[in-house]
Design an enzyme around this catalytic site. Sequence first.
Site, PDB file in Angstrom:
ATOM      1  N   ARG A 173       3.001   4.238  -4.923  1.00  0.00           N
ATOM      2  CA  ARG A 173       1.801   4.707  -4.195  1.00  0.00           C
ATOM      3  C   ARG A 173       1.879   3.619  -3.400  1.00  0.00           C
ATOM      4  NH1 ARG A 173      -1.071   6.059  -8.519  1.00  0.00           N
ATOM      5  NH2 ARG A 173      -0.575   6.052 -10.729  1.00  0.00           N
TER       6      ARG A 173
ATOM      7  N   ASP B 151      -6.010   1.604  -9.513  1.00  0.00           N
ATOM      8  CA  ASP B 151      -4.279   1.841  -8.307  1.00  0.00           C
ATOM      9  C   ASP B 151      -4.848   2.303  -7.337  1.00  0.00           C
ATOM     10  OD1 ASP B 151      -2.809   1.394 -10.312  1.00  0.00           O
ATOM     11  OD2 ASP B 151      -2.740   3.238 -11.138  1.00  0.00           O
TER      12      ASP B 151
ATOM     13  N   LYS C  17       8.480   8.484  -9.747  1.00  0.00           N
ATOM     14  CA  LYS C  17       8.260   7.485 -10.451  1.00  0.00           C
ATOM     15  C   LYS C  17       6.668   8.941 -10.929  1.00  0.00           C
ATOM     16  CE  LYS C  17       7.335   2.650 -12.300  1.00  0.00           C
ATOM     17  NZ  LYS C  17       6.238   3.059 -13.351  1.00  0.00           N
TER      18      LYS C  17
ATOM     19  N   ARG D 289       0.996  -5.171  -4.731  1.00  0.00           N
ATOM     20  CA  ARG D 289       0.606  -4.308  -3.821  1.00  0.00           C
ATOM     21  C   ARG D 289       0.147  -5.104  -2.856  1.00  0.00           C
ATOM     22  NH1 ARG D 289      -0.048   0.267  -7.924  1.00  0.00           N
ATOM     23  NH2 ARG D 289       2.032   1.180  -8.684  1.00  0.00           N
TER      24      ARG D 289
ATOM     25  N   LYS E  75       2.810  -5.116  -9.929  1.00  0.00           N
ATOM     26  CA  LYS E  75       2.989  -3.398 -10.452  1.00  0.00           C
ATOM     27  C   LYS E  75       4.351  -3.908  -9.889  1.00  0.00           C
ATOM     28  CE  LYS E  75      -1.029  -2.143 -11.133  1.00  0.00           C
ATOM     29  NZ  LYS E  75      -1.317  -1.274 -12.769  1.00  0.00           N
TER      30      LYS E  75
ATOM     31  N   ARG F  88      -0.694   9.360 -23.158  1.00  0.00           N
ATOM     32  CA  ARG F  88      -1.582   8.944 -24.384  1.00  0.00           C
ATOM     33  C   ARG F  88      -1.707  10.169 -25.528  1.00  0.00           C
ATOM     34  NH1 ARG F  88      -3.291   5.861 -20.736  1.00  0.00           N
ATOM     35  NH2 ARG F  88      -4.309   3.990 -20.331  1.00  0.00           N
TER      36      ARG F  88
ATOM     37  N   SER G 161      -6.071  -3.906 -19.664  1.00  0.00           N
ATOM     38  CA  SER G 161      -6.169  -3.071 -20.473  1.00  0.00           C
ATOM     39  C   SER G 161      -5.036  -2.239 -21.509  1.00  0.00           C
ATOM     40  CB  SER G 161      -7.333  -1.922 -19.363  1.00  0.00           C
ATOM     41  OG  SER G 161      -5.839  -1.160 -18.862  1.00  0.00           O
ATOM     42  N   GLN G 162      -3.568  -2.111 -21.120  1.00  0.00           N
ATOM     43  CA  GLN G 162      -2.743  -1.529 -21.225  1.00  0.00           C
ATOM     44  C   GLN G 162      -2.010  -1.820 -22.275  1.00  0.00           C
ATOM     45  OE1 GLN G 162       0.475  -1.519 -18.719  1.00  0.00           O
ATOM     46  NE2 GLN G 162      -0.494   0.072 -17.150  1.00  0.00           N
TER      47      GLN G 162
ATOM     48  N   SER H   3     -10.472  -2.841 -16.016  1.00  0.00           N
ATOM     49  CA  SER H   3      -9.778  -1.790 -15.998  1.00  0.00           C
ATOM     50  C   SER H   3     -10.434  -0.898 -17.196  1.00  0.00           C
ATOM     51  CB  SER H   3      -8.549  -1.577 -15.960  1.00  0.00           C
ATOM     52  OG  SER H   3      -8.093  -2.028 -15.116  1.00  0.00           O
TER      53      SER H   3
END
Length: 401
Positions: free
Chosen positions: A353, A281, A379, A312, A308, A26, A141-142, A168
């Site tokens: 992750r 996450d 990443k 996951r 993702k 951001r 939410s992106q 989120s």
Amino acid sequence: MAYVKIKPSSFSGEVTVPPSKSAAHRALICSFLSDGGIVNGISASDDMRATRNAVSALRNGYDTIDCIESGSTLRFMLPIAASLGRSVTFTGSGKLPERPIGEYIRLFSQHGVKCDGERLPLKISGKLTSGKYETAGDISSQYITGLLLALPLLDGDSEIILTSPLQSKPYVDMTLKVMRDFGVEAKETENGYLIKGNQVYKKCDYTVEGDWSQAAFFLVGGAISGEVTVSGLDPDSAQGDKRICALLKEFGADIRINKNGVTVKKSALKGIEADISDIPDTAPALSVLAAYAKGETVITGAGRLRLKESDRIKSIVSNLRKMGIKAEETSDGMIITGGAPRGAALDGFNDHRIVMAFSAAALCADGETEITHALSINKSYPGFFEDYNLLGGAADVIYNG
């Protein structure tokens, strides 16, 4: 493909985690839109390289933006490029071309932008127009963040109208905070956001705070093995993943929080129920706590984890079972019954992750653990295994061609 061999060990000491990847995305974009200032605290991760390159491509008038494997870069930069009226082609690699962007394609078609294609590579042309943007709040939410960053640049006011509850939300709150830091405002309403047009991002130097998402793996390591202090974290951060501290407490962890960091000691853990719809996450780290906790842990609100870098939910359950832990998938999460994890040959699923979480799980496992796709950590956290070993871990990354 490199893999990592991990021997049982115990964490002890202090570590400073990298700057927040989410905040850095951001800040880089806001700094670009302000046409000045320096952003301090950008990690050398692949995701940060994606956003830096995307910003550079727009600044220099290139016609292709390679988002590598970064979903944040893609979903933030698409409306930015459209708001500037650029004709560009977005590309990506790994699983990124499979991740959905249909909501933008629909909204862009209503607001002056043509999209050639439905997935990557995707060419856009035309200039985004202001107005009403109706979108679901439970897809990603992106999308909301991308629109919030771009709509202040347009002639005329705009409104984001959420047709379903926003999930989120802490990530959107972080977006609003960074925007305010750069002099741009958006007003939250009962069902969305009002954004004044013709706003100007102000030039400023910006320092990115520490990353709670990455801290979670070491905090969990401390809770199951030894004692760890993670420094450089802001307890008043807008990052939703700082909730890891509250969840650790629910599990029964011995945790202390101060202005400069968080300390966690090994302690007896018990299973909990956790709705993580606002902090998906954290699921890989929480699954490690669940594996070592007495009783059953139920994780819900995690349906988006299937889209993702890997699915996951499936990845976590598969690896837990290989370690001898009872685990099952649900439609939006998993149920894990704690026990005594054993060392095993695990799949990293080319997911940063997953690799980091099961590296933490390997600390107290009975026997040695191997995890494939070790370099997927690049990443988000290229120095993860160096920090892991500095704390007393025994991880050996092996390059096999």
